[in-house]
Write a protein that holds these residues in place. Structure first.
Motif, PDB file in Angstrom:
ATOM      1  N   TYR A 102       0.860  -1.184   0.000  1.00 53.53           N
ATOM      2  CA  TYR A 102       0.000   0.000   0.000  1.00 53.53           C
ATOM      3  C   TYR A 102       0.896   1.234   0.000  1.00 53.53           C
ATOM      4  O   TYR A 102       1.424   1.631   1.031  1.00 53.53           O
ATOM      5  CB  TYR A 102      -0.909  -0.022   1.229  1.00 53.53           C
ATOM      6  N   THR A 103       1.095   1.842  -1.162  1.00 55.02           N
ATOM      7  CA  THR A 103       2.084   2.908  -1.312  1.00 55.02           C
ATOM      8  C   THR A 103       1.501   4.314  -1.337  1.00 55.02           C
ATOM      9  O   THR A 103       2.224   5.271  -1.586  1.00 55.02           O
ATOM     10  CB  THR A 103       2.901   2.696  -2.610  1.00 55.02           C
ATOM     11  N   ASP A 104       0.219   4.462  -1.062  1.00 54.72           N
ATOM     12  CA  ASP A 104      -0.451   5.765  -1.167  1.00 54.72           C
ATOM     13  C   ASP A 104       0.295   6.825  -0.353  1.00 54.72           C
ATOM     14  O   ASP A 104       0.445   6.704   0.861  1.00 54.72           O
ATOM     15  CB  ASP A 104      -1.894   5.633  -0.684  1.00 54.72           C
ATOM     16  N   SER A 105       0.748   7.878  -1.026  1.00 49.75           N
ATOM     17  CA  SER A 105       1.553   8.925  -0.382  1.00 49.75           C
ATOM     18  C   SER A 105       0.759   9.736   0.640  1.00 49.75           C
ATOM     19  O   SER A 105       1.350  10.430   1.473  1.00 49.75           O
ATOM     20  CB  SER A 105       2.146   9.859  -1.434  1.00 49.75           C
ATOM     21  N   ARG A 106      -0.556   9.660   0.601  1.00 48.24           N
ATOM     22  CA  ARG A 106      -1.371  10.417   1.562  1.00 48.24           C
ATOM     23  C   ARG A 106      -1.265   9.849   2.971  1.00 48.24           C
ATOM     24  O   ARG A 106      -1.792  10.436   3.915  1.00 48.24           O
ATOM     25  CB  ARG A 106      -2.826  10.470   1.100  1.00 48.24           C
ATOM     26  N   GLN A 107      -0.562   8.740   3.131  1.00 49.94           N
ATOM     27  CA  GLN A 107      -0.307   8.200   4.467  1.00 49.94           C
ATOM     28  C   GLN A 107       0.677   9.081   5.235  1.00 49.94           C
ATOM     29  O   GLN A 107       0.749   9.012   6.459  1.00 49.94           O
ATOM     30  CB  GLN A 107       0.287   6.796   4.371  1.00 49.94           C
ATOM     31  N   GLN A 108       1.461   9.865   4.512  1.00 45.95           N
ATOM     32  CA  GLN A 108       2.500  10.687   5.130  1.00 45.95           C
ATOM     33  C   GLN A 108       1.883  11.855   5.888  1.00 45.95           C
ATOM     34  O   GLN A 108       0.772  12.278   5.621  1.00 45.95           O
ATOM     35  CB  GLN A 108       3.463  11.195   4.059  1.00 45.95           C
ATOM     36  N   THR A 140      -4.304 -10.153   9.609  1.00 47.87           N
ATOM     37  CA  THR A 140      -4.518 -11.390  10.359  1.00 47.87           C
ATOM     38  C   THR A 140      -3.645 -12.513   9.814  1.00 47.87           C
ATOM     39  O   THR A 140      -3.182 -13.377  10.549  1.00 47.87           O
ATOM     40  CB  THR A 140      -6.007 -11.801  10.301  1.00 47.87           C
ATOM     41  N   ASN A 141      -3.424 -12.491   8.518  1.00 50.13           N
ATOM     42  CA  ASN A 141      -2.690 -13.565   7.848  1.00 50.13           C
ATOM     43  C   ASN A 141      -1.348 -13.105   7.295  1.00 50.13           C
ATOM     44  O   ASN A 141      -0.737 -13.816   6.516  1.00 50.13           O
ATOM     45  CB  ASN A 141      -3.537 -14.115   6.692  1.00 50.13           C
ATOM     46  N   GLY A 142      -0.906 -11.873   7.650  1.00 45.10           N
ATOM     47  CA  GLY A 142       0.346 -11.380   7.087  1.00 45.10           C
ATOM     48  C   GLY A 142       0.666  -9.982   7.533  1.00 45.10           C
ATOM     49  O   GLY A 142       0.534  -9.652   8.706  1.00 45.10           O
ATOM     50  N   THR A 143       1.028  -9.139   6.571  1.00 43.61           N
ATOM     51  CA  THR A 143       1.479  -7.790   6.890  1.00 43.61           C
ATOM     52  C   THR A 143       1.185  -6.850   5.722  1.00 43.61           C
ATOM     53  O   THR A 143       0.907  -7.297   4.612  1.00 43.61           O
ATOM     54  CB  THR A 143       2.998  -7.788   7.202  1.00 43.61           C
ATOM     55  N   ILE A 144       1.295  -5.553   5.994  1.00 43.61           N
ATOM     56  CA  ILE A 144       1.168  -4.534   4.953  1.00 43.61           C
ATOM     57  C   ILE A 144       2.408  -3.658   5.011  1.00 43.61           C
ATOM     58  O   ILE A 144       2.817  -3.216   6.095  1.00 43.61           O
ATOM     59  CB  ILE A 144      -0.114  -3.686   5.122  1.00 43.61           C
ATOM     60  N   VAL A 145       2.989  -3.414   3.847  1.00 46.56           N
ATOM     61  CA  VAL A 145       4.168  -2.559   3.725  1.00 46.56           C
ATOM     62  C   VAL A 145       3.840  -1.423   2.768  1.00 46.56           C
ATOM     63  O   VAL A 145       2.860  -1.496   2.027  1.00 46.56           O
ATOM     64  CB  VAL A 145       5.394  -3.367   3.235  1.00 46.56           C
ATOM     65  N   ASN A 146       4.694  -0.359   2.782  1.00 45.79           N
ATOM     66  CA  ASN A 146       4.344   0.775   1.928  1.00 45.79           C
ATOM     67  C   ASN A 146       5.419   1.172   0.916  1.00 45.79           C
ATOM     68  O   ASN A 146       5.303   2.216   0.283  1.00 45.79           O
ATOM     69  CB  ASN A 146       3.907   1.986   2.755  1.00 45.79           C
ATOM     70  N   THR A 147       6.430   0.339   0.746  1.00 50.21           N
ATOM     71  CA  THR A 147       7.412   0.575  -0.315  1.00 50.21           C
ATOM     72  C   THR A 147       7.811  -0.770  -0.927  1.00 50.21           C
ATOM     73  O   THR A 147       7.659  -1.818  -0.287  1.00 50.21           O
ATOM     74  CB  THR A 147       8.689   1.271   0.196  1.00 50.21           C
ATOM     75  N   ILE A 148       8.361  -0.709  -2.115  1.00 51.74           N
ATOM     76  CA  ILE A 148       8.831  -1.936  -2.753  1.00 51.74           C
ATOM     77  C   ILE A 148      10.023  -2.497  -1.986  1.00 51.74           C
ATOM     78  O   ILE A 148      10.146  -3.723  -1.836  1.00 51.74           O
ATOM     79  CB  ILE A 148       9.149  -1.696  -4.242  1.00 51.74           C
ATOM     80  N   ASP A 149      10.874  -1.640  -1.445  1.00 55.07           N
ATOM     81  CA  ASP A 149      11.992  -2.129  -0.628  1.00 55.07           C
ATOM     82  C   ASP A 149      11.486  -2.912   0.581  1.00 55.07           C
ATOM     83  O   ASP A 149      12.028  -3.965   0.923  1.00 55.07           O
ATOM     84  CB  ASP A 149      12.883  -0.972  -0.166  1.00 55.07           C
ATOM     85  N   GLU A 150      10.436  -2.391   1.231  1.00 58.82           N
ATOM     86  CA  GLU A 150       9.849  -3.103   2.367  1.00 58.82           C
ATOM     87  C   GLU A 150       9.185  -4.397   1.908  1.00 58.82           C
ATOM     88  O   GLU A 150       9.190  -5.394   2.632  1.00 58.82           O
ATOM     89  CB  GLU A 150       8.848  -2.212   3.096  1.00 58.82           C
ATOM     90  N   LEU A 151       8.606  -4.384   0.711  1.00 57.79           N
ATOM     91  CA  LEU A 151       8.008  -5.597   0.158  1.00 57.79           C
ATOM     92  C   LEU A 151       9.076  -6.680   0.005  1.00 57.79           C
ATOM     93  O   LEU A 151       8.857  -7.830   0.403  1.00 57.79           O
ATOM     94  CB  LEU A 151       7.349  -5.302  -1.194  1.00 57.79           C
ATOM     95  N   ILE A 152      10.219  -6.320  -0.542  1.00 60.56           N
ATOM     96  CA  ILE A 152      11.310  -7.279  -0.725  1.00 60.56           C
ATOM     97  C   ILE A 152      11.710  -7.872   0.630  1.00 60.56           C
ATOM     98  O   ILE A 152      11.887  -9.088   0.762  1.00 60.56           O
ATOM     99  CB  ILE A 152      12.527  -6.610  -1.415  1.00 60.56           C
ATOM    100  N   LYS A 153      11.831  -7.027   1.641  1.00 63.65           N
ATOM    101  CA  LYS A 153      12.174  -7.512   2.986  1.00 63.65           C
ATOM    102  C   LYS A 153      11.094  -8.447   3.522  1.00 63.65           C
ATOM    103  O   LYS A 153      11.395  -9.450   4.173  1.00 63.65           O
ATOM    104  CB  LYS A 153      12.375  -6.339   3.939  1.00 63.65           C
ATOM    105  N   ALA A 154       9.837  -8.119   3.287  1.00 74.44           N
ATOM    106  CA  ALA A 154       8.724  -8.941   3.789  1.00 74.44           C
ATOM    107  C   ALA A 154       8.648 -10.295   3.083  1.00 74.44           C
ATOM    108  O   ALA A 154       8.183 -11.273   3.664  1.00 74.44           O
ATOM    109  CB  ALA A 154       7.401  -8.183   3.628  1.00 74.44           C
ATOM    110  N   ILE A 155       9.104 -10.363   1.836  1.00 73.42           N
ATOM    111  CA  ILE A 155       9.101 -11.625   1.087  1.00 73.42           C
ATOM    112  C   ILE A 155      10.187 -12.571   1.589  1.00 73.42           C
ATOM    113  O   ILE A 155      10.016 -13.791   1.591  1.00 73.42           O
ATOM    114  CB  ILE A 155       9.289 -11.352  -0.431  1.00 73.42           C
TER     115      ILE A 155
END
Length: 159
Positions: A102-108, A140-155
């Motif tokens: 979830y990369t939506d910049s409005r989270q900032q 409940t079954n995993g995680t949510i990340v907000n960058t592709i770098d974080e996605l790579i780490k989560a994988i």
């Protein structure tokens, strides 16, 4: 042991297709041995000049999803894509771990007082909204990340 992941993402505009290709290429740079099922690459059901009925689409994608070790789900957009939300539900019910992107910049700006004050005014939220039921299923079954770098780490733990 070869791991397999399902990549769930909107896939109907040129922008979505290009973004998906980019994210998948970034994943493959790090996890070259990961078998990644990407629905948009399945011409059998996604060639929009051809014909695939709803049962063909549902069966092929669901069978592939259920054969995966984990799922990557792109949650971006004005709302979570209906197909992605459905796939999340299938993965959840099957006990398949889910990594949401979830990369939506409005989270900032969560500490910006002006943005927080604006929440008190009707229709002035400076933040994005994402369906909390679907978020809860993913978390409940995993995680949510907000960058592709974080996605790579989560994988990483799944590979």
């Amino acid at each position: 042991m070869l791991k397999k992941a399902y990549f769930a993402s909107p896939l109907f505009s040129e922008m979505e297709v290009m973004y998906n290709k980019y994210v998948v290429s970034e994943i493959k740079k790090t996890f070259s041995d990961l078998e990644l099922y990407v629905p948009q690459d399945q011409e059998e059901i996604n060639d929009k000049n051809a014909y695939a009925d709803s049962i063909m689409i549902a069966k092929l994608d669901t069978d592939q999803l259920l054969s995966c070790d984990f799922m990557i789900a792109v949650l971006d957009g004005a709302a979570i894509d209906v197909g992605v939300a459905t796939e999340i539900g299938v993965a959840y019910q099957a006990g398949i771990p889910i990594i949401g992107l979830y990369t939506d910049s409005r989270q900032q700006g969560a500490t910006n007082q002006k943005k927080l004050d604006a929440l008190q005014e009707i229709a002035e939220s400076q933040f994005s909204y994402i369906n909390l039921y679907t978020v809860g299923i993913v978390k409940t079954n995993g995680t949510i990340v907000n960058t592709i770098d974080e996605l790579i780490k989560a994988i990483t733990p799944y590979c």
